[in-house]
Motif scaffolding. Structure first.
Motif, PDB file in Angstrom:
ATOM      1  N   SER A  17       0.817  -1.212   0.000  1.00  5.09           N
ATOM      2  CA  SER A  17       0.000   0.000   0.000  1.00  5.09           C
ATOM      3  C   SER A  17       0.853   1.265   0.000  1.00  5.09           C
ATOM      4  O   SER A  17       0.470   2.284  -0.580  1.00  5.09           O
ATOM      5  N   ALA A  18       2.036   1.229   0.607  1.00  3.16           N
ATOM      6  CA  ALA A  18       2.935   2.384   0.583  1.00  3.16           C
ATOM      7  C   ALA A  18       3.444   2.632  -0.832  1.00  3.16           C
ATOM      8  O   ALA A  18       3.485   3.779  -1.305  1.00  3.16           O
ATOM      9  N   PHE A  19       3.818   1.562  -1.536  1.00  2.00           N
ATOM     10  CA  PHE A  19       4.286   1.714  -2.908  1.00  2.00           C
ATOM     11  C   PHE A  19       3.154   2.108  -3.850  1.00  2.00           C
ATOM     12  O   PHE A  19       3.356   2.868  -4.794  1.00  2.00           O
ATOM     13  N   LEU A  20       1.955   1.602  -3.588  1.00  4.22           N
ATOM     14  CA  LEU A  20       0.806   1.995  -4.393  1.00  4.22           C
ATOM     15  C   LEU A  20       0.495   3.476  -4.192  1.00  4.22           C
ATOM     16  O   LEU A  20       0.186   4.194  -5.153  1.00  4.22           O
ATOM     17  N   THR A  21       0.615   3.954  -2.963  1.00  2.00           N
ATOM     18  CA  THR A  21       0.419   5.377  -2.684  1.00  2.00           C
ATOM     19  C   THR A  21       1.450   6.213  -3.435  1.00  2.00           C
ATOM     20  O   THR A  21       1.119   7.243  -4.022  1.00  2.00           O
ATOM     21  N   ALA A  22       2.699   5.776  -3.430  1.00  2.00           N
ATOM     22  CA  ALA A  22       3.754   6.490  -4.150  1.00  2.00           C
ATOM     23  C   ALA A  22       3.485   6.495  -5.656  1.00  2.00           C
ATOM     24  O   ALA A  22       3.640   7.527  -6.328  1.00  2.00           O
ATOM     25  N   LEU A  53       7.155  14.303  -1.619  1.00  2.00           N
ATOM     26  CA  LEU A  53       6.950  14.659  -0.214  1.00  2.00           C
ATOM     27  C   LEU A  53       5.800  13.851   0.380  1.00  2.00           C
ATOM     28  O   LEU A  53       5.938  13.273   1.467  1.00  2.00           O
ATOM     29  N   MET A  54       4.680  13.778  -0.311  1.00  2.00           N
ATOM     30  CA  MET A  54       3.527  13.028   0.210  1.00  2.00           C
ATOM     31  C   MET A  54       3.826  11.533   0.281  1.00  2.00           C
ATOM     32  O   MET A  54       3.447  10.871   1.249  1.00  2.00           O
ATOM     33  N   ALA A  55       4.495  11.000  -0.739  1.00  2.00           N
ATOM     34  CA  ALA A  55       4.837   9.579  -0.711  1.00  2.00           C
ATOM     35  C   ALA A  55       5.768   9.277   0.458  1.00  2.00           C
ATOM     36  O   ALA A  55       5.616   8.254   1.139  1.00  2.00           O
ATOM     37  N   SER A  56       6.718  10.169   0.723  1.00  2.00           N
ATOM     38  CA  SER A  56       7.659   9.964   1.827  1.00  2.00           C
ATOM     39  C   SER A  56       6.989  10.106   3.178  1.00  2.00           C
ATOM     40  O   SER A  56       7.287   9.351   4.105  1.00  2.00           O
ATOM     41  N   LEU A  57       6.101  11.082   3.301  1.00  2.00           N
ATOM     42  CA  LEU A  57       5.410  11.263   4.580  1.00  2.00           C
ATOM     43  C   LEU A  57       4.476  10.099   4.874  1.00  2.00           C
ATOM     44  O   LEU A  57       4.408   9.611   5.998  1.00  2.00           O
ATOM     45  N   LEU A  58       3.746   9.654   3.874  1.00  2.00           N
ATOM     46  CA  LEU A  58       2.755   8.602   4.099  1.00  2.00           C
ATOM     47  C   LEU A  58       3.352   7.204   4.088  1.00  2.00           C
ATOM     48  O   LEU A  58       2.941   6.350   4.872  1.00  2.00           O
ATOM     49  N   GLY A  59       4.311   6.943   3.190  1.00  2.00           N
ATOM     50  CA  GLY A  59       4.816   5.587   3.022  1.00  2.00           C
ATOM     51  C   GLY A  59       6.232   5.357   3.480  1.00  2.00           C
ATOM     52  O   GLY A  59       6.743   4.249   3.367  1.00  2.00           O
ATOM     53  N   GLY A  60       6.912   6.397   3.935  1.00  2.00           N
ATOM     54  CA  GLY A  60       8.275   6.235   4.418  1.00  2.00           C
ATOM     55  C   GLY A  60       9.319   6.401   3.329  1.00  2.00           C
ATOM     56  O   GLY A  60       9.021   6.748   2.185  1.00  2.00           O
ATOM     57  N   PRO A  62      11.281   4.163   1.641  1.00  2.00           N
ATOM     58  CA  PRO A  62      11.227   3.368   0.411  1.00  2.00           C
ATOM     59  C   PRO A  62      10.207   3.901  -0.602  1.00  2.00           C
ATOM     60  O   PRO A  62      10.482   3.918  -1.811  1.00  2.00           O
ATOM     61  N   ALA A  63       9.057   4.350  -0.133  1.00  2.00           N
ATOM     62  CA  ALA A  63       8.047   4.885  -1.046  1.00  2.00           C
ATOM     63  C   ALA A  63       8.518   6.200  -1.665  1.00  2.00           C
ATOM     64  O   ALA A  63       8.270   6.457  -2.844  1.00  2.00           O
ATOM     65  N   GLY A  64       9.212   7.034  -0.886  1.00  2.00           N
ATOM     66  CA  GLY A  64       9.737   8.279  -1.429  1.00  2.00           C
ATOM     67  C   GLY A  64      10.795   8.041  -2.485  1.00  2.00           C
ATOM     68  O   GLY A  64      10.813   8.702  -3.532  1.00  2.00           O
ATOM     69  N   ILE A  65      11.681   7.097  -2.225  1.00  2.00           N
ATOM     70  CA  ILE A  65      12.707   6.752  -3.216  1.00  2.00           C
ATOM     71  C   ILE A  65      12.067   6.177  -4.467  1.00  2.00           C
ATOM     72  O   ILE A  65      12.455   6.507  -5.597  1.00  2.00           O
ATOM     73  N   PHE A  66      11.067   5.324  -4.290  1.00  2.00           N
ATOM     74  CA  PHE A  66      10.355   4.755  -5.426  1.00  2.00           C
ATOM     75  C   PHE A  66       9.719   5.851  -6.277  1.00  2.00           C
ATOM     76  O   PHE A  66       9.816   5.829  -7.504  1.00  2.00           O
ATOM     77  N   ALA A  67       9.099   6.826  -5.629  1.00  2.00           N
ATOM     78  CA  ALA A  67       8.469   7.926  -6.360  1.00  2.00           C
ATOM     79  C   ALA A  67       9.509   8.751  -7.113  1.00  2.00           C
ATOM     80  O   ALA A  67       9.292   9.140  -8.266  1.00  2.00           O
ATOM     81  N   ALA A  68      10.638   9.021  -6.497  1.00  2.00           N
ATOM     82  CA  ALA A  68      11.688   9.811  -7.150  1.00  2.00           C
ATOM     83  C   ALA A  68      12.280   9.069  -8.340  1.00  2.00           C
ATOM     84  O   ALA A  68      12.478   9.654  -9.411  1.00  2.00           O
TER      85      ALA A  68
END
Length: 136
Positions: A17-22, A53-60, A62-68
Motif C-alpha cells: 500500500s505504501a508503494f501503491l500510494t507512491a 513529499l507526500m509519498a515519503s510522509l505517508l509511506g516512508g 522506500p516509497a519516497g525513493i520509489f516515487a523519485a
C-alpha cells in the motif's frame, strides 16, 4: 496525539500500500505536470516534488525513493523535448536531474525525520518539549 499523526504513520514502509500510494502520487503529479506544460511551464519536475513529499510522509523512505526513481524516466520521456522520445541528454538536462535528485533526497530525509519525531511523540504524549519536563 491527534488523528493526523495516526494517519501519517498508518502506512508501513515496504508495504504494498505504501508503494501503491507512491505510484498514485507520481501519476497525479504527471497529470498536473501535463496541465502545467499545456500553459507553457518548462519546469519539468515542479509537480513531482509534492508527490515525493507526500509519498515519503505517508509511506516512508522506500516509497519516497520509489516515487523519485519513477519520476525521472517519466520526465525524460514525457516532458523533455522531444516529447515522448528518449533522446541523449544535454548538460543542462543532467544538471536538472542532479538538482532533482538532491532536492528529492532532502525531502525524503526530512520526511523520515518527521515520521520518526511523530513516532516518538506518540510514545510520550505527555511531554511538552525535548527536555523531558512535563507541562505545569
Amino acid at each position: 496525539m491527534g488523528n493526523g499523526a495516526d494517519y501519517i504513520l498508518k502506512l508501513k514502509p515496504w508495504s504494498l500500500s505504501a508503494f501503491l500510494t507512491a505510484f498514485l502520487a507520481v501519476v497525479f503529479a504527471a497529470t498536473m505536470q501535463e496541465v502545467l506544460a499545456s500553459f507553457g511551464a518548462t519546469l519539468y519536475f515542479a509537480a513531482f516534488f509534492p508527490a515525493i513529499l507526500m509519498a515519503s510522509l505517508l509511506g516512508g523512505v522506500p516509497a519516497g525513493i520509489f516515487a523519485a526513481v519513477l519520476a525521472i524516466p517519466i520526465v525524460w520521456w514525457a516532458f523533455m523535448p522531444p516529447i515522448f522520445e528518449f533522446n541523449p541528454l544535454t548538460p543542462e538536462d543532467y544538471d536538472s536531474f542532479a538538482i532533482f535528485v538532491l532536492c528529492s533526497s532532502l525531502l525524503i530525509c526530512f520526511s523520515h525525520l518527521y515520521r520518526e519525531a511523530l513516532a516518538i511523540r506518540m510514545k510520550f504524549p505527555g511531554e511538552s518539549d525535548l527536555t523531558g519536563r512535563l507541562p505545569n
